[in-house]
Structure formats: structure tokens, C-alpha cells
Design an enzyme around this catalytic site. Sequence first.
Site, PDB file in Angstrom:
ATOM      1  CB  SER A 129     -19.659  45.722  -9.552  1.00  0.00           C
ATOM      2  OG  SER A 129     -19.127  44.452  -9.382  1.00  0.00           O
ATOM      3  CG  ASP A 284     -20.951  41.062 -16.060  1.00  0.00           C
ATOM      4  OD1 ASP A 284     -20.262  40.137 -15.572  1.00  0.00           O
ATOM      5  OD2 ASP A 284     -21.190  42.114 -15.452  1.00  0.00           O
ATOM      6  CG  HIS A 313     -18.026  43.092 -13.948  1.00  0.00           C
ATOM      7  ND1 HIS A 313     -19.349  43.062 -13.573  1.00  0.00           N
ATOM      8  CD2 HIS A 313     -17.370  43.701 -12.923  1.00  0.00           C
ATOM      9  CE1 HIS A 313     -19.485  43.621 -12.376  1.00  0.00           C
ATOM     10  NE2 HIS A 313     -18.305  44.010 -11.966  1.00  0.00           N
TER      11      HIS A 313
END
EC number: 2.3.1.31
Lengths: 338, 338
Positions: A129, A284, A313
Amino acid sequence: MSDYKVYSLGDVMLQSGMRIPDAKLAYKTYGTLNSAKDNVIVYPTWYSGQHYENEWLIGEDKAVDPRKYFIIVPNMFCNGLSSSPSNTPAPYGRARFPHVSAYDNVRMQHRLLAEVFGIEKIALVTGWSMGALQTFHWGAMYPEMVERILPFQGSAKCSRHNFVFLEGVKAALTADAAFLDGWYDVQPEKGLCAAARVYAGWGLSQTFYREKLDLEKLGYASLEDFLVGFWEGWLLAKDANNLLGMLWTWQYGDISNNEIYTGDFVKALSSIRAKAIVMPCKTDLYFPPEDSAFEVAHMPNAELRVVDSIWGHFAGGPGTSPVDIAVLDKALRELLAS
Amino acid sequence: MSDYKVYSLGDVMLQSGMRIPDAKLAYKTYGTLNSAKDNVIVYPTWYSGQHYENEWLIGEDKAVDPRKYFIIVPNMFCNGLSSSPSNTPAPYGRARFPHVSAYDNVRMQHRLLAEVFGIEKIALVTGWSMGALQTFHWGAMYPEMVERILPFQGSAKCSRHNFVFLEGVKAALTADAAFLDGWYDVQPEKGLCAAARVYAGWGLSQTFYREKLDLEKLGYASLEDFLVGFWEGWLLAKDANNLLGMLWTWQYGDISNNEIYTGDFVKALSSIRAKAIVMPCKTDLYFPPEDSAFEVAHMPNAELRVVDSIWGHFAGGPGTSPVDIAVLDKALRELLAS
């Protein structure tokens, strides 16, 4: 008795033209730096995460093995351990804490490696991320130093859609009048809960929710229990200004937004010499594979490897989906062996 | 000089066990009911929309042609024209306005058709988004009456993920203390803006934003201009309690949640006799085609036709994407001709 160390950077001038006075970079290392100093892995933190929240990928049974590698986990600015709104004295603390870019973060991480450890080569940078954002920055800012990168579920530049999603999170948090434009003495809990509920729809895929993995895999009693226990619990443990500081870092993340690449995103991607495996997740919702495909197309030594998972995600994320983490670990092993 | 009519329903008892006293159903008709009363199209409104905001699909050059059909657009409860928190006197108005289900809405729309017009057959029910939710309800609640349905970018039951997205919108709106638990005298504008920013990421696809259609097709000057002008402008024109009322209707929408089907969703779908074309959009982030595919698989006379567009939820939506609307209009024409 903290489990981490703090490097004092002195006054740090930022891209924004502001400073962090007496800046602190908190970090933790795992394993031992060998004499050749060629067994280094850098593994930056994610949005809101602190170093111990990166540990799901570290272990003697893992690719990121502290018996072989010297693993450095630098805490992102604004995460509450490195210099942050919550721990910086007036006049630079709280609502006045300056905007810190991913570029600023990685420049200071580089100083840590050079000044504290004398490291000149990095075997691997990896991260999830916003950790992936920093990973891309490492590759673009120090192409001769970084041998391999494996950014997962992240991007080299915040997309416009990702920016809009974050606008929603920010607006929800700051709609709470108790936020007091950042001058609160008590956390704006209602705003934090609202931001968490906004996040909940983005973090996991439509199919995750359809198949009720919140109940079946994560053990929550109901959807509302998941929203309260997992999502609100997450943000209520954080400081509002810190979260907004990292949110800014995210929204304005862009490997080309600096004096090296002066906004030329393709040039910045093309300059990443590291052997790379870029691993978005198929489902995602804010880092869709299309953005990663564009990045990989312009990186000279990169492979796109889309994770086929319904965890969105959270596919490679913090320990929640063991099957996907095994896939990620295998890719890390393969990349490190190459 | 209003352009619509209002049917007085008397006191309406709702599924929730509460009532709307002296309930009003606002509606507009287009075209003329023929003597056989077999040229009826019902076209319910969408989240926040009022009848005039349904007109992008109506016209002499369109499938929904007022020269041929008698088109009835009933306004959803809570939309500010039919009985709503904003227009219902104490003690049932404002924060006390009762929860109204999609079932309640369609039951009252049926009364309008029967009692005012003596209609027994409906050639077509169609609608966008929450209009699609009502369309599915028509098909399931009055299977012998409804000959055709074309729900687009909507579902027969609010999915868990969709529910979570709406939780984010609601939490953002109500985080504003000015909302005063619904007892405001002045609209909670900060909360409305926050809800709008949350919505912005969901309404259109990642690719829409990547390709900058907000600038290229809709003519906004910048992303921020789009967030303010399009999204915040949309919700600032609405009443907060009305929005929350419709949000409840949406979250608890389910064609089987009634005494007819007692929660058996598959049975409810199987009972829809109407010839149906169900049109999700490939990139709709809250009504993904997978949910429509499940619905169609259990409907005896339905075709799944996925719209291949990057406009996300707005593919068939209110006039924004002419190319996709032409595809929708063609499907409506085909269905009406069959």
C-alpha cells in the site's frame, strides 16, 4: 522499554518549504547486517501502520528471513512514532505539522541507511500500500542502490480516483466539529468512526462481502460487528492529525514530483533499474491492476503479477489472507533468489 | 404552478409498523392512456431524484415515447415531493419520519395505477439505480400485471458491500454535529459535502477518473471543480433527513423481504414472470455485474446484458453518457417490441 530505535535527523527541510525541527525517524531492525553489507531489506510501513504491524511478512519460515537478511522497517512520518503531529512540540505540532511527501520520507530513510549503517546497496525494498509507494520511490530516487523491488497493492503515483476516495475519508473525519481544525484536545471519535466506515467499503472487494469473509474467515459476528470491531477499532486507535498527515503524503505521492524528474512520470518509471515484481490485486478497488500495468510497461526490468484474490486491497495485507500471503512470499523468495 | 400531480393516499401503514399520516404520492405522467389501457410504462425515480430528473430517457425520438406510451413517473417517498421528512408535519416529520421500504413504495404506486387510472396491465417498468430496485419489486410483487422490466444499474436486493458503501455516506453526513440527530433547522452543509465527497469515488469508475472524463466530457475545470460543482452541488440541494430516509429504503431493499416471499430471495426472483433485460454496467462499483448475474440466473424470462462502459454507475444514468444511453434506449426499444 520500546522495541525500536530513533534516529535524530536534526532539522529537516521538506519539499513543501516547511521544516520538521529536530526530526525523528523511528525504525526497527531484524537480523544482522553482514560484513559485505549486502543483505539489506528495506520494508516501509503502510497507512497508519507502525513497524510491528509489518511483521506478518518477517520470519524464519519466510522469504524475509532475519537469519539471512538485515531487515530495516522505517516508520513513516506522521505514523505516531517518527515525527508526527501528535509528538512534535509547538509551533510545528498538531494542526501545524507540515506536509511530508513520500520523497521526503525516503530521503530521510536513505540518510538512516547511509549515516547509521553505511549501507550502499539494498537487496530488496518491499512494502504494502503506502509501503509500496515508498518502495517505488526508493527505486526511482536511488536506482543504483536498489537491486530489487516488490511493491504490492500500491502505486508509484496516487491516481485521480484514489485521490477522490481519500477525499471522502478526509471529509468524513473533518465533518466532525470536534476535530476543531486540528486543535482538538480530545480525539474526534465520531469523525474517526465515520472515516472508518467510509474506508470499509474500499478496503475489501464486493466479492469479499458477498461471500461473507468478514464472518467466515475473520470471525466477526455480523456485518455491523465487522464495521465496529475491525474498521472503527482501527481508526479509533489513531490520532486524527496523524491520519490526515499520512493521507496528504498518500494523495500527493508521485515518484516524479521532485527535482530529479520534474513531473515526468514515465521518465521516473523508466529510471527504475531494480528487478521488479509488481503485484496488484485483481479486486483492489483503489489500486486496480490497470495502473500497475502502466507502471510496469515503462519500467525496464519489471514483471506484472496480478494476485487473483477476492481480498481486494487486503490480499497481501497485514496477515488477514494467508493464502495470498503465501503467494506473495513465494514471489519475494523468487525475486531474492534472482 | 407545479408540473406534477399529487395523489392523496390517506393514512398509510408501513412494513415498519409505523404510519405516514395523510400520505402523498407525487407523480407526473407523459402521453395519453389509451382506451385498452395497455400502453403503460412505469418509471420510478432514483436516489434523491425527482420526476423531472427522469426525463433524459423520455422523448419522441426515444423508446419511451409519450406519443405511443402513457408514462407514469412516481416520486419515491422521501424524495421531497412525495411524503418525506421535509414535508410531513409533526409528529411524523423530520427526524421522526418512519422508515419506508421499497415494498411500501411500490404498493402505493400500485394503488395510484389502480385507483386513479384503473390500470391492470403494465407494458414496461424501468428504472435506474434505486429505480431499478423498484422495478424488480414491481416484477416480484405484481407478476401477473407486469409484462416487461428493464432494471439498469441496480439490484433486486441491496448487497452487503453496497450496504457498507452507504454506511460510509451516512456516517459522513451524520458526523456533522449540525445534523442534530435530524432536528436541524439549517441543513448540515458540511456533512452534506462530506457525504458527496464519499459518493464521488463510488459513482464513477477508476477508469473514468483515469481518463479524466470529468474534464473531457463533463467540462469541469479540475478534479476539485468536479467534486464541488457536480458532487457537492448535488447533495447541497437536498434535505439531509430526506437523503437518510431514501438511504434506509436502499439499504433494506429486498424483493423477498415481505409477507409474499418471507425472505426467500430465490423464490422472489423465480416469481418474476416479466420478460426482462437486466443491464448492469461492467465498471459499476456498487452494482457489479456478478450480482445481476445471480438475479438473472433465477429469473425465468430474463437476459443479462452487461453494459461495456467506463462510466460506472452513471452508464445509463441521468443524461451524462449519451453513448451508453443510446445502448440502453436500443434495449428498451427491443424489449417493448417483443
